[in-house]
Design an enzyme around this catalytic site. Sequence first.
Site, PDB file in Angstrom:
ATOM      1  N   GLY A  62       7.484   7.711   5.743  1.00 56.12           N
ATOM      2  CA  GLY A  62       7.270   7.875   5.355  1.00 56.12           C
ATOM      3  C   GLY A  62       7.473   9.293   4.553  1.00 56.12           C
TER       4      GLY A  62
ATOM      5  N   ARG B 263       3.609   6.259   1.642  1.00 60.26           N
ATOM      6  CA  ARG B 263       3.712   7.387   2.134  1.00 60.26           C
ATOM      7  C   ARG B 263       3.806   7.956   0.877  1.00 60.26           C
ATOM      8  NH1 ARG B 263      10.023   7.562  -0.739  1.00 60.26           N
ATOM      9  NH2 ARG B 263      10.302   5.959  -1.622  1.00 60.26           N
TER      10      ARG B 263
ATOM     11  N   ASP C  51       7.189   4.631 -11.131  1.00 55.58           N
ATOM     12  CA  ASP C  51       7.651   4.293  -9.761  1.00 55.58           C
ATOM     13  C   ASP C  51       9.150   4.096 -10.422  1.00 55.58           C
ATOM     14  OD1 ASP C  51       6.328   4.797  -7.728  1.00 55.58           O
ATOM     15  OD2 ASP C  51       5.628   2.803  -7.341  1.00 55.58           O
TER      16      ASP C  51
ATOM     17  N   GLY D  31       0.953  -1.305   0.172  1.00 58.65           N
ATOM     18  CA  GLY D  31       0.051  -0.322   0.553  1.00 58.65           C
ATOM     19  C   GLY D  31       0.771   1.015   0.011  1.00 58.65           C
TER      20      GLY D  31
ATOM     21  N   LYS E 145       3.730  11.310  -3.807  1.00 63.34           N
ATOM     22  CA  LYS E 145       4.346  10.945  -2.594  1.00 63.34           C
ATOM     23  C   LYS E 145       5.944  11.756  -1.981  1.00 63.34           C
ATOM     24  CE  LYS E 145       7.944   7.419  -4.631  1.00 63.34           C
ATOM     25  NZ  LYS E 145       7.787   6.579  -6.201  1.00 63.34           N
TER      26      LYS E 145
ATOM     27  N   ASP F 292       3.952  -5.169  -7.315  1.00 60.93           N
ATOM     28  CA  ASP F 292       3.213  -3.322  -7.524  1.00 60.93           C
ATOM     29  C   ASP F 292       3.669  -2.593  -7.807  1.00 60.93           C
ATOM     30  OD1 ASP F 292       5.731  -4.101  -4.957  1.00 60.93           O
ATOM     31  OD2 ASP F 292       5.700  -3.007  -4.634  1.00 60.93           O
ATOM     32  N   ASN F 293       4.770  -2.682  -8.758  1.00 59.70           N
ATOM     33  CA  ASN F 293       5.273  -1.592  -9.627  1.00 59.70           C
ATOM     34  C   ASN F 293       5.013  -2.133 -10.958  1.00 59.70           C
ATOM     35  OD1 ASN F 293       6.406  -0.498  -6.953  1.00 59.70           O
ATOM     36  ND2 ASN F 293       8.404  -1.338  -7.696  1.00 59.70           N
TER      37      ASN F 293
HETATM   38  P1  AMP Z   1       8.549   1.076  -3.737  1.00 63.10           P
HETATM   39  O1  AMP Z   1       9.758   0.088  -3.570  1.00 63.10           O
HETATM   40  O2  AMP Z   1       8.834   2.111  -3.668  1.00 63.10           O
HETATM   41  O3  AMP Z   1       8.029   1.099  -4.755  1.00 63.10           O
HETATM   42  O4  AMP Z   1       8.119   0.944  -2.038  1.00 63.10           O
HETATM   43  C1  AMP Z   1       7.873  -0.418  -1.532  1.00 63.10           C
HETATM   44  C2  AMP Z   1       6.410  -0.042  -0.692  1.00 63.10           C
HETATM   45  O5  AMP Z   1       7.418   0.256   1.035  1.00 63.10           O
HETATM   46  C3  AMP Z   1       5.932   0.462  -0.759  1.00 63.10           C
HETATM   47  O6  AMP Z   1       4.389  -0.130  -0.039  1.00 63.10           O
HETATM   48  C4  AMP Z   1       5.946   2.336  -0.399  1.00 63.10           C
HETATM   49  O7  AMP Z   1       4.880   2.829  -0.119  1.00 63.10           O
HETATM   50  C5  AMP Z   1       7.142   1.448   0.632  1.00 63.10           C
HETATM   51  N1  AMP Z   1       7.531   2.488   1.037  1.00 63.10           N
HETATM   52  C6  AMP Z   1       9.022   2.783   0.715  1.00 63.10           C
HETATM   53  N2  AMP Z   1       9.174   3.683   0.966  1.00 63.10           N
HETATM   54  C7  AMP Z   1       9.128   4.258   2.504  1.00 63.10           C
HETATM   55  C8  AMP Z   1       8.687   5.153   2.708  1.00 63.10           C
HETATM   56  N3  AMP Z   1      10.183   5.953   3.026  1.00 63.10           N
HETATM   57  N4  AMP Z   1       7.806   4.916   4.319  1.00 63.10           N
HETATM   58  C9  AMP Z   1       6.961   4.595   4.072  1.00 63.10           C
HETATM   59  N5  AMP Z   1       6.559   3.180   3.164  1.00 63.10           N
HETATM   60  C10 AMP Z   1       7.879   3.355   2.219  1.00 63.10           C
HETATM   61 MG    MG Z   2       5.651   1.242  -5.544  1.00 64.11          MG
END
Ligand code: AMP
Ligand code: MG
Length: 493
Positions: free
Chosen positions: A128, A95, A264, A92, A115, A254-255
């Site tokens: 976040g 952030r 992403d 989900g 974001k 998820d991407n």
């Molecule tokens: P990502 O690798 O950016 O596609 O993120 C994978 C998951 O980690 C997603 O659910 C993001 O919302 C969560 N996420 C990544 N970085 C953060 C962060 N700094 N704080 C909270 N959630 C994060």
């Molecule tokens: Mg992502």
Amino acid sequence: MSIAEGLMFAFDNTFAHDLVGLYEPWRAAPSPHPALLAFNEELAAELGLDVTSLRTPAGIAVLVGNVVPDGASPVAQAYAGHQFGRYSPRLGDGRALLVGEIIDVHGLRRDLHLKGSGRTPFARGGDGYAAVGPMLREYLIGEAMHALGIPTTRALAVVATGEQIARETMLPGAVLTRVAASHLRVGTFQFAAAQDDAGLLTRLADHAIQRHHPDLADHPHPYLELFDRVVDAQASLVAQWMLVGFVHGVMNTDNVTISGESIDFGPCAFMDAYDPATVFSSIDTTGRYAYGNQPPIAQWNLARLAEAMLPVLAPDPEVAVEVATEILQTFPERYTRHWLTGMRSKLGLVDELPDDAALVDELLALLHLNQIDYTSFFRSLSAVVRGDTTPTRSLLADPTAVDAWLADWLARLDSDSVDPSVRADAMDRVNPVYIARNHQVEAVLAAATTGDLAPFHALLDALRRPFDERPGLEDYTTPAPVSFAGYQTFCGT
Ligand code: AMP
Ligand code: MG
């Protein structure tokens, strides 16, 4: 027009309306001293937004999430996902927030999304936040992809929050305002399928159809057809990535979007020397998401989508598996068709001849063996068509290594009846001069992090017209210095 009028958004929030159970209503964390670092005027105009008003403090307050505009209903979206092959039932927007949906000037529905806007109920261990560098990277790569003609989410703005965030060092924080055809992901379907609510998956599939393929509403098998369309959109997308040498880096489910847009941009990068094993991400230790693995990984991700969609594909589970498998198995053929069509354009081939694939394969073997810069090589070929082999041959330590292939290719060109200058010009419209080269991207992000945004904007200007060679921009065409070999990008910050 007053500033208040200029900040009117005609939101129409179908996701929040249709898909209760797939989000948590949420608000962005306040940013104490927001400052606009980058603003996409062209995209703002396309969205029908008032450019002048958005640049004012009141506009920036909206872009950073300090003010919820009238009609918005910000939500953190729920999704699951396979990350590096391992299933996480609850990822989900940790952030991020979907602010709302607007209809652009072309009548297309677009998500407005933040974001780096603070922790949400999906934040798990994360803070976040997001740092200026990675958010500007996402802005830059999105614009580069868009200018290359590749479907992508795009950034409307990057706003520095005025707060420092903790990474390996303290870094300035930022919020990215992102625009997407939707934020529906393979992981959204995985999440919906895993809930104890049979109706939710159907509502999600109906929503996706309404949003991306409204012509399927009256189709006898709308969900199967939806799956088929997603398979094709992803086959086409990944083919386009491959054609420009793009490595996404984190092709987790998820991407992967249902729309077929790239999304992403974390540890992504464009490869310099051609090598299928190219990996940039520091966390991709096994090379799962290496350049050459992207097509089979896309198919793997679509198999996860098929699994999630099984209950809506057919009432009998065995039949559902059968029909989904049948579609999924067409992926390699569809991918190859998209890719070969693109390769023909890159090489200036007009007719489709049976030996074309072999000619391309020989070229790629040659590029690999001689470690030739992928982008420069393809761009140089239009000069050969115009009668000058020097730019191409000068890319090789041993120029004679390419002569036999050039002769075969020129002989092949003779079988199409096309004027050479027309052919060369067409090749220049598909083989970019300027790509986001890693050493350049790193340099402009480092400067931006210390407050100097001029190099970022200069590179952005070059990437916005990637096919249009201009004097003074030669620096952007050279591969990374040797010291950059083994270049890595670091994820998720
Ligand atoms: P990502 O690798 O950016 O596609 O993120 C994978 C998951 O980690 C997603 O659910 C993001 O919302 C969560 N996420 C990544 N970085 C953060 C962060 N700094 N704080 C909270 N959630 C994060
Ligand atoms: Mg992502």
